[in-house]
Scaffold this active site. Structure first.
Site, PDB file in Angstrom:
ATOM      1  N   ARG A  39       0.806  -1.220   0.000  1.00 15.33           N
ATOM      2  CA  ARG A  39       0.000   0.000   0.000  1.00 15.33           C
ATOM      3  C   ARG A  39       0.835   1.264   0.000  1.00 15.33           C
ATOM      4  O   ARG A  39       0.416   2.282  -0.489  1.00 15.33           O
ATOM      5  CB  ARG A  39      -0.925   0.019   1.215  1.00 15.33           C
ATOM      6  CG  ARG A  39      -2.203  -0.720   0.953  1.00 15.33           C
ATOM      7  CD  ARG A  39      -3.104  -0.665   2.123  1.00 15.33           C
ATOM      8  NE  ARG A  39      -2.573  -1.434   3.239  1.00 15.33           N
ATOM      9  CZ  ARG A  39      -3.177  -1.528   4.411  1.00 15.33           C
ATOM     10  NH1 ARG A  39      -4.307  -0.890   4.603  1.00 15.33           N
ATOM     11  NH2 ARG A  39      -2.667  -2.261   5.376  1.00 15.33           N
ATOM     12  N   LYS A 176     -14.369 -12.675   2.855  1.00 14.04           N
ATOM     13  CA  LYS A 176     -13.627 -13.781   2.237  1.00 14.04           C
ATOM     14  C   LYS A 176     -14.570 -14.696   1.445  1.00 14.04           C
ATOM     15  O   LYS A 176     -14.205 -15.210   0.389  1.00 14.04           O
ATOM     16  CB  LYS A 176     -12.862 -14.597   3.287  1.00 14.04           C
ATOM     17  CG  LYS A 176     -11.729 -13.878   4.004  1.00 14.04           C
ATOM     18  CD  LYS A 176     -10.690 -13.254   3.109  1.00 14.04           C
ATOM     19  CE  LYS A 176      -9.722 -14.205   2.475  1.00 14.04           C
ATOM     20  NZ  LYS A 176      -8.672 -13.484   1.683  1.00 14.04           N
ATOM     21  N   GLY A 204      -6.433 -22.842   5.927  1.00 18.93           N
ATOM     22  CA  GLY A 204      -6.663 -22.864   7.369  1.00 18.93           C
ATOM     23  C   GLY A 204      -5.792 -21.818   8.053  1.00 18.93           C
ATOM     24  O   GLY A 204      -5.069 -21.060   7.396  1.00 18.93           O
ATOM     25  N   LEU A 205      -5.856 -21.798   9.379  1.00 24.29           N
ATOM     26  CA  LEU A 205      -5.040 -20.873  10.180  1.00 24.29           C
ATOM     27  C   LEU A 205      -3.559 -21.195   9.956  1.00 24.29           C
ATOM     28  O   LEU A 205      -3.151 -22.359  10.059  1.00 24.29           O
ATOM     29  CB  LEU A 205      -5.401 -21.052  11.657  1.00 24.29           C
ATOM     30  CG  LEU A 205      -4.736 -20.115  12.645  1.00 24.29           C
ATOM     31  CD1 LEU A 205      -5.319 -18.704  12.525  1.00 24.29           C
ATOM     32  CD2 LEU A 205      -4.926 -20.626  14.076  1.00 24.29           C
ATOM     33  N   VAL A 206      -2.777 -20.155   9.648  1.00 24.22           N
ATOM     34  CA  VAL A 206      -1.377 -20.388   9.271  1.00 24.22           C
ATOM     35  C   VAL A 206      -0.428 -20.095  10.436  1.00 24.22           C
ATOM     36  O   VAL A 206      -0.520 -19.044  11.080  1.00 24.22           O
ATOM     37  CB  VAL A 206      -0.990 -19.520   8.048  1.00 24.22           C
ATOM     38  CG1 VAL A 206       0.461 -19.777   7.642  1.00 24.22           C
ATOM     39  CG2 VAL A 206      -1.930 -19.799   6.874  1.00 24.22           C
TER      40      VAL A 206
HETATM   41  N1  LIG Z   1      -2.761 -15.993   8.191  1.00 21.02           N
HETATM   42  C1  LIG Z   1      -3.755 -16.859   8.123  1.00 21.02           C
HETATM   43  O1  LIG Z   1      -3.951 -17.677   9.027  1.00 21.02           O
HETATM   44  C2  LIG Z   1      -4.637 -16.917   6.912  1.00 21.02           C
HETATM   45  C3  LIG Z   1      -5.500 -18.003   6.761  1.00 21.02           C
HETATM   46  C4  LIG Z   1      -6.325 -18.069   5.642  1.00 21.02           C
HETATM   47  C5  LIG Z   1      -6.274 -17.060   4.696  1.00 21.02           C
HETATM   48  N2  LIG Z   1      -5.438 -16.007   4.876  1.00 21.02           N
HETATM   49  C6  LIG Z   1      -5.431 -14.963   3.857  1.00 21.02           C
HETATM   50  O2  LIG Z   1      -4.093 -14.709   3.487  1.00 21.02           O
HETATM   51  C7  LIG Z   1      -3.963 -13.345   3.095  1.00 21.02           C
HETATM   52  C8  LIG Z   1      -2.796 -12.720   3.831  1.00 21.02           C
HETATM   53  O3  LIG Z   1      -3.043 -12.770   5.225  1.00 21.02           O
HETATM   54  P1  LIG Z   1      -1.874 -12.590   6.284  1.00 21.02           P
HETATM   55  O4  LIG Z   1      -2.137 -13.481   7.411  1.00 21.02           O
HETATM   56  O5  LIG Z   1      -0.573 -12.623   5.599  1.00 21.02           O
HETATM   57  O6  LIG Z   1      -2.198 -11.125   6.822  1.00 21.02           O
HETATM   58  P2  LIG Z   1      -1.330  -9.816   6.950  1.00 21.02           P
HETATM   59  O7  LIG Z   1       0.054 -10.117   7.353  1.00 21.02           O
HETATM   60  O8  LIG Z   1      -2.122  -8.909   7.829  1.00 21.02           O
HETATM   61  O9  LIG Z   1      -1.330  -9.255   5.490  1.00 21.02           O
HETATM   62  C9  LIG Z   1      -2.438  -8.618   4.962  1.00 21.02           C
HETATM   63  C10 LIG Z   1      -2.033  -8.023   3.643  1.00 21.02           C
HETATM   64  O10 LIG Z   1      -3.159  -7.346   3.098  1.00 21.02           O
HETATM   65  C11 LIG Z   1      -2.745  -6.082   2.692  1.00 21.02           C
HETATM   66  N3  LIG Z   1      -3.826  -5.111   2.813  1.00 21.02           N
HETATM   67  C12 LIG Z   1      -4.584  -4.816   3.888  1.00 21.02           C
HETATM   68  N4  LIG Z   1      -5.464  -3.849   3.573  1.00 21.02           N
HETATM   69  C13 LIG Z   1      -5.252  -3.534   2.284  1.00 21.02           C
HETATM   70  C14 LIG Z   1      -5.791  -2.599   1.377  1.00 21.02           C
HETATM   71  N5  LIG Z   1      -6.767  -1.754   1.733  1.00 21.02           N
HETATM   72  N6  LIG Z   1      -5.297  -2.540   0.117  1.00 21.02           N
HETATM   73  C15 LIG Z   1      -4.283  -3.360  -0.263  1.00 21.02           C
HETATM   74  N7  LIG Z   1      -3.711  -4.259   0.554  1.00 21.02           N
HETATM   75  C16 LIG Z   1      -4.191  -4.333   1.793  1.00 21.02           C
HETATM   76  C17 LIG Z   1      -1.564  -5.685   3.553  1.00 21.02           C
HETATM   77  O11 LIG Z   1      -0.802  -4.791   2.771  1.00 21.02           O
HETATM   78  P3  LIG Z   1       0.316  -3.782   3.330  1.00 21.02           P
HETATM   79  O12 LIG Z   1       1.448  -4.668   3.801  1.00 21.02           O
HETATM   80  O13 LIG Z   1       0.685  -2.941   2.185  1.00 21.02           O
HETATM   81  O14 LIG Z   1      -0.286  -3.041   4.469  1.00 21.02           O
HETATM   82  C18 LIG Z   1      -0.895  -7.015   3.774  1.00 21.02           C
HETATM   83  O15 LIG Z   1       0.022  -7.292   2.774  1.00 21.02           O
HETATM   84  C19 LIG Z   1      -5.304 -12.687   3.339  1.00 21.02           C
HETATM   85  O16 LIG Z   1      -6.038 -12.697   2.139  1.00 21.02           O
HETATM   86  C20 LIG Z   1      -5.960 -13.626   4.341  1.00 21.02           C
HETATM   87  O17 LIG Z   1      -7.359 -13.585   4.261  1.00 21.02           O
HETATM   88  C21 LIG Z   1      -4.620 -15.907   5.949  1.00 21.02           C
END
Ligand SMILES: NC(=O)c1ccc[n+]([C@@H]2O[C@H](COP(=O)([O-])OP(=O)(O)OC[C@H]3O[C@@H](n4cnc5c(N)ncnc54)[C@H](OP(=O)(O)O)[C@@H]3O)[C@@H](O)[C@H]2O)c1
Length: 346
Positions: A39, A176, A204-206
């Site tokens: 972002r 989602k 799932g939860l990572v």
């Molecule tokens: N971690 C888990 O357990 C898990 C499980 C299932 C699915 N997921 C999915 O995996 C993906 C990444 O999750 P994560 O755990 O890595 O979370 P994270 O570390 O919080 O990363 C979230 C990402 O989304 C971006 N983001 C947030 N708001 C945004 C916006 N308005 N415009 C553009 N980018 C935006 C952030 O970008 P910036 O860095 O630029 O702020 C960041 O790169 C998500 O889609 C989540 O739903 C995660």
């Protein structure tokens, strides 16, 4: 590194997040050229982390894009063969958007990114990072239906009410679920030009390690029982309420699964992605046996119940192998928490 990989450009939206940064690292390690979006390019800690990765000096290009202005992704997508849409809009302390705005932005973001993929004429496949929370076996009255297993045919009802959970978790689940459906719509209606393949990986939860300088939320949720932190433990409770268990997987496996879906000559559709499905109680029992220096109080032990399994055999049948089991996922999450300090006292 193969010449072929270096000439293959791939885009990762949300490249500076927990999953995104690990995925960018793996793609660079494999020799791909990566267009990563974040972002704010001025954010020195996020951009700096990505620029410091091996191979980044010659094969990483950073782009600025925000889901609330989804046309901004066009430049990053142009010329790529594969796009990983990892970024997701979230409710955070610094975010002024309502739940409704978050849901709408997530859907519009997927739609715009898929349209940019089609317009690019270069993108073959879009891989969307979905969540297993979009595949709840609950009926809209909040009752588990009789099936003892969740698979790709399950969709979380978006008019459901939950006993537990904050508004932001509800918004997350709905965003989602609807964003994943929107992504899959492009498989049925590929547009006029070259057909776009869409894969959704409902993860799932990572847990496991991180490149970030802090413990990612999902990793802290994973060991929340051990540190007795109510706020993050509610994430586990909410997951068990929605899924009937806590489907989990390792950061290495989740990123390998994304790359697996990219490297297949052809692939489309929805795939659940989880290596283990413990109940909260089963996680507590593992921690009790293996981390006996911590006292897990009764409120963090969970209830004795038979968990509902999340069946991820569809991905395995395609040839994907999980390398990390329940024990390794929990151990590596704890190791990450300890390495980064603050949350663990011992
Ligand atoms: N971690 C888990 O357990 C898990 C499980 C299932 C699915 N997921 C999915 O995996 C993906 C990444 O999750 P994560 O755990 O890595 O979370 P994270 O570390 O919080 O990363 C979230 C990402 O989304 C971006 N983001 C947030 N708001 C945004 C916006 N308005 N415009 C553009 N980018 C935006 C952030 O970008 P910036 O860095 O630029 O702020 C960041 O790169 C998500 O889609 C989540 O739903 C995660």
């Amino acid at each position: 590194m193969g010449k072929q990989q270096a000439s293959c450009k791939v885009c990762v939206t949300g490249g500076a997040g927990y999953l995104g940064s690990w995925l960018v690292k793996k793609l660079l390690d494999k020799g791909y050229t990566v267009h990563a979006t974040l972002r704010n390019l001025e954010d020195k800690s996020k951009a700096g982390l990505l620029k410091s990765l091996p191979g980044a000096d010659t094969r990483l290009v950073l782009f600025q894009a925000d889901i609330y202005n989804p046309h901004e992704y066009k430049h990053a997508i142009q010329g790529c063969e594969f796009v990983f849409h990892v970024a997701t809009p979230q409710q955070t302390a610094s975010c002024s958007h309502t739940s409704q705005e978050i849901v709408e932005a997530a859907i519009a973001g997927v739609r715009s990114i898929a349209e940019s993929c089609i317009e690019s004429q270069s993108v073959k496949r879009l891989i969307y990072t979905a969540s297993v929370l979009a595949s709840s076996p609950l009926t809209k009255d909040g009752i588990f239906n009789s099936s003892s297993c969740v698979n790709e045919s399950n969709w979380t009802p978006t008019d459901i009410t939950f006993n537990r959970g904050f508004e932001y978790m509800r918004a997350y689940i709905i965003s989602k679920t609807l964003a994943e459906k929107e992504a899959l719509r492009f498989n049925q209606n590929p547009g006029d030009g070259k057909p776009l393949e869409v894969v959704t990986l409902a993860c799932g939860l990572v847990g496991g390690d991180t490149l970030l300088p802090y413990v990612p939320l999902s990793v802290e949720v994973m060991f929340s029982q051990l540190i007795g932190k109510r706020q993050t433990f509610e994430g586990l409770e909410f997951m068990e309420e929605v899924m009937g268990s806590v489907p989990i997987l390792h950061i290495e496996d989740v990123c390998d699964a994304h790359i697996f879906c990219m490297e297949k000559p052809s692939m489309r559709g929805r795939f659940l992605c989880a290596a283990a499905n413990p109940t909260i109680r089963e996680m507590a029992m593992y921690f009790r046996q293996n981390y006996s220096q911590y006292q897990i109080s009764k409120e963090f032990m969970g209830e004795e119940k038979k968990g509902i399994a999340c069946d991820s055999s569809k991905l395995v049948e395609m040839g994907f192998e999980y390398k990390y089991d329940l024990n390794k996922i929990l151990d590596d999450s704890v190791k990450c928490g300890r390495r980064l300090g603050s949350v663990f006292t011992i």
